[in-house]
Design a protein around this motif. Structure first.
Motif, PDB file in Angstrom:
ATOM      1  N   ALA A   1     -20.432  17.526  38.992  1.00  0.00           N
ATOM      2  CA  ALA A   1     -20.114  17.825  40.380  1.00  0.00           C
ATOM      3  C   ALA A   1     -19.179  19.029  40.449  1.00  0.00           C
ATOM      4  CB  ALA A   1     -19.464  16.619  41.056  1.00  0.00           C
ATOM      5  N   GLY A   2     -19.283  19.778  41.516  1.00  0.00           N
ATOM      6  CA  GLY A   2     -18.348  20.863  41.746  1.00  0.00           C
ATOM      7  C   GLY A   2     -17.054  20.356  42.348  1.00  0.00           C
ATOM      8  N   GLU A   3     -16.011  21.155  42.230  1.00  0.00           N
ATOM      9  CA  GLU A   3     -14.731  20.846  42.843  1.00  0.00           C
ATOM     10  C   GLU A   3     -14.616  21.574  44.189  1.00  0.00           C
ATOM     11  OE1 GLU A   3     -12.531  18.746  41.877  1.00  0.00           O
ATOM     12  OE2 GLU A   3     -13.151  18.323  39.823  1.00  0.00           O
ATOM     13  N   PRO A   4     -13.888  20.999  45.133  1.00  0.00           N
ATOM     14  CA  PRO A   4     -13.674  21.712  46.401  1.00  0.00           C
ATOM     15  C   PRO A   4     -13.145  23.133  46.209  1.00  0.00           C
ATOM     16  CG  PRO A   4     -12.965  19.445  46.626  1.00  0.00           C
ATOM     17  CD  PRO A   4     -13.312  19.630  45.174  1.00  0.00           C
ATOM     18  N   SER A   5     -12.304  23.322  45.201  1.00  0.00           N
ATOM     19  CA  SER A   5     -11.755  24.659  44.941  1.00  0.00           C
ATOM     20  C   SER A   5     -12.833  25.657  44.532  1.00  0.00           C
ATOM     21  CB  SER A   5     -10.697  24.584  43.838  1.00  0.00           C
ATOM     22  OG  SER A   5     -11.276  24.147  42.619  1.00  0.00           O
ATOM     23  N   GLU A   6     -13.985  25.157  44.083  1.00  0.00           N
ATOM     24  CA  GLU A   6     -15.076  26.042  43.685  1.00  0.00           C
ATOM     25  C   GLU A   6     -15.980  26.407  44.869  1.00  0.00           C
ATOM     26  OE1 GLU A   6     -16.176  25.052  39.164  1.00  0.00           O
ATOM     27  OE2 GLU A   6     -16.320  23.278  40.466  1.00  0.00           O
ATOM     28  N   VAL A   7     -15.830  25.688  45.966  1.00  0.00           N
ATOM     29  CA  VAL A   7     -16.616  25.958  47.168  1.00  0.00           C
ATOM     30  C   VAL A   7     -15.842  26.840  48.141  1.00  0.00           C
ATOM     31  CG1 VAL A   7     -17.941  24.936  49.053  1.00  0.00           C
ATOM     32  CG2 VAL A   7     -17.670  23.681  46.915  1.00  0.00           C
ATOM     33  N   ALA A   8     -14.541  26.625  48.225  1.00  0.00           N
ATOM     34  CA  ALA A   8     -13.717  27.308  49.227  1.00  0.00           C
ATOM     35  C   ALA A   8     -13.854  28.830  49.203  1.00  0.00           C
ATOM     36  CB  ALA A   8     -12.252  26.896  49.061  1.00  0.00           C
ATOM     37  N   PRO A   9     -13.967  29.487  48.027  1.00  0.00           N
ATOM     38  CA  PRO A   9     -14.091  30.950  48.054  1.00  0.00           C
ATOM     39  C   PRO A   9     -15.320  31.459  48.806  1.00  0.00           C
ATOM     40  CG  PRO A   9     -13.382  30.230  45.884  1.00  0.00           C
ATOM     41  CD  PRO A   9     -13.759  28.995  46.640  1.00  0.00           C
ATOM     42  N   ALA A  10     -16.372  30.649  48.906  1.00  0.00           N
ATOM     43  CA  ALA A  10     -17.540  31.064  49.692  1.00  0.00           C
ATOM     44  C   ALA A  10     -17.170  31.168  51.173  1.00  0.00           C
ATOM     45  CB  ALA A  10     -18.690  30.075  49.495  1.00  0.00           C
ATOM     46  N   TYR A  11     -16.350  30.232  51.645  1.00  0.00           N
ATOM     47  CA  TYR A  11     -15.875  30.281  53.025  1.00  0.00           C
ATOM     48  C   TYR A  11     -14.956  31.486  53.237  1.00  0.00           C
ATOM     49  CZ  TYR A  11     -17.599  25.486  53.652  1.00  0.00           C
ATOM     50  OH  TYR A  11     -18.389  24.368  53.754  1.00  0.00           O
ATOM     51  N   LEU A  12     -14.122  31.773  52.251  1.00  0.00           N
ATOM     52  CA  LEU A  12     -13.226  32.925  52.372  1.00  0.00           C
ATOM     53  C   LEU A  12     -14.016  34.214  52.473  1.00  0.00           C
ATOM     54  CD1 LEU A  12     -10.476  34.305  52.361  1.00  0.00           C
ATOM     55  CD2 LEU A  12     -10.499  34.155  49.847  1.00  0.00           C
ATOM     56  N   PHE A  13     -15.015  34.364  51.653  1.00  0.00           N
ATOM     57  CA  PHE A  13     -15.852  35.567  51.724  1.00  0.00           C
ATOM     58  C   PHE A  13     -16.438  35.741  53.122  1.00  0.00           C
ATOM     59  CE2 PHE A  13     -20.282  37.157  51.562  1.00  0.00           C
ATOM     60  CZ  PHE A  13     -20.015  38.501  51.318  1.00  0.00           C
ATOM     61  N   LEU A  14     -16.990  34.653  53.672  1.00  0.00           N
ATOM     62  CA  LEU A  14     -17.614  34.735  54.989  1.00  0.00           C
ATOM     63  C   LEU A  14     -16.589  34.951  56.103  1.00  0.00           C
ATOM     64  CD1 LEU A  14     -20.273  31.906  54.621  1.00  0.00           C
ATOM     65  CD2 LEU A  14     -20.674  34.379  54.569  1.00  0.00           C
ATOM     66  N   ALA A  15     -15.353  34.484  55.885  1.00  0.00           N
ATOM     67  CA  ALA A  15     -14.312  34.593  56.916  1.00  0.00           C
ATOM     68  C   ALA A  15     -13.664  35.963  56.977  1.00  0.00           C
ATOM     69  CB  ALA A  15     -13.231  33.539  56.670  1.00  0.00           C
ATOM     70  N   CYS A  16     -13.669  36.699  55.885  1.00  0.00           N
ATOM     71  CA  CYS A  16     -12.893  37.941  55.830  1.00  0.00           C
ATOM     72  C   CYS A  16     -13.782  39.164  56.004  1.00  0.00           C
ATOM     73  CB  CYS A  16     -12.111  38.019  54.525  1.00  0.00           C
ATOM     74  SG  CYS A  16     -13.093  38.417  53.067  1.00  0.00           S
ATOM     75  N   GLY A  17     -13.156  40.316  56.020  1.00  0.00           N
ATOM     76  CA  GLY A  17     -13.867  41.561  56.245  1.00  0.00           C
ATOM     77  C   GLY A  17     -14.858  41.931  55.165  1.00  0.00           C
TER      78      GLY A  17
END
Length: 287
Positions: free
Chosen positions: A251-267
């Motif tokens: 299984a993946g960890e939440p910390s491994e998913v969060a950067p995908a959200y950061l990419f989509l959220a930022c410039g």
């Protein structure tokens, strides 16, 4: 997966009552990545539903490390929510937590209004709240369960977004959490997978609707991620082997998913809208 199709035991068997408590999980999900923030969300305000634990918690903490103020909407997991608020505050950012059942439209509107009262606007909306029940027999999915699953997993996204939209400025971002099950289905999570498919269509349609307002709408479709939703849904043995059937065999960890959200959220994602990022341990999804 091991030879003969037997799933690996990755952790000790465990179960919890729904909706699940992160502080009771063994091992605890990984929240933090070690790298420091670089100010990519400086002075932004993010509202995250289901932000008390799991993926939502990891997104909240990562966004805070990048400079965002955080509002967390959650059901009733008060200890988890307070822990997440503390993690956000440790980064030096402000945070509020808002308890309420988002399967009710009034609570969706309330979560938005409380965020606006505190911060004045919403630059980033992350629709992430969800639940599911495992039902191996399709006939056993009751109408009550079907309605509850859709109200929590899909209607809340619709209602929160409608309430938030007047407060999202040009350049704002909406990010919706779907699932790998939306793309390849799930024989024992049919109602849940159906809500996640609806979220894909909602995201693509809304992105086209809002593109001239310069508001980007994207999503993330996680695979098996170690969160309280898992420990509160499946039996102990399935929890113990959860994630072992993907190519990475874990299984993946939440910390491994969060950067995908950061990419989509930022410039960095300024030219990305109507898209989904698949963070699923190697399962190939054509969608």
């Amino acid at each position: 997966m091991q030879k003969g199709g037997k799933k690996k035991t990755l952790r000790k068997p465990q179960t919890q009552a729904r909706p699940g408590k992160e502080h009771k999980m063994q091992p605890r999900p990984e929240v933090h990545n070690e790298y420091p923030g670089s100010g990519r969300l400086k002075d932004k305000v993010a509202l995250i539903t289901g932000g008390d634990s799991g993926i939502g918690r990891a997104v909240a903490v990562l966004f805070a490390k990048e400079g965002a103020s955080i509002a967390i909407a959650y059901l009733n997991e008060h200890r988890d929510a307070r822990e997440t608020m503390g993690m956000v505050q440790e980064t030096g950012q402000d945070c509020i937590i808002i308890s309420g059942d988002l399967s009710k439209e009034a609570n969706c509107k309330s979560a938005v209004s409380k965020t606006i009262k505190k911060f004045g606007r919403i630059d980033i909306l992350v629709n992430n709240a969800a639940l599911h029940w495992e039902e191996k027999n399709f006939e056993d999915i009751t109408s009550d369960q079907l309605v509850t699953t859709f109200a929590n997993n899909f209607f809340s996204y619709f209602w929160v977004t409608q309430a938030a939209l007047p407060h999202i400025p040009e350049g704002g971002v909406i990010i919706n959490t779907s699932s790998v099950t939306a793309y390849r289905g799930s024989p024992s999570l049919i109602d849940y997978a159906s809500t996640k498919g609806a979220i894909v269509s909602f995201t693509r349609s809304l992105s086209a609707n809002l593109v001239k307002k310069k508001i980007r709408v994207n999503g993330v479709a996680p695979g098996p991620i170690w969160t309280p939703l898992i420990a509160s849904t499946f039996d102990g043995d399935k929890v113990a082997s959860f994630g072992s059937d993907v190519p990475m065999e874990r299984a993946g960890e939440p910390s491994e998913v969060a950067p995908a959200y950061l990419f989509l959220a930022c410039g960095d994602a300024s030219y990305v809208t109507g898209q989904f990022i698949h963070v699923n341990g190697g399962e190939i999804i054509n969608g």
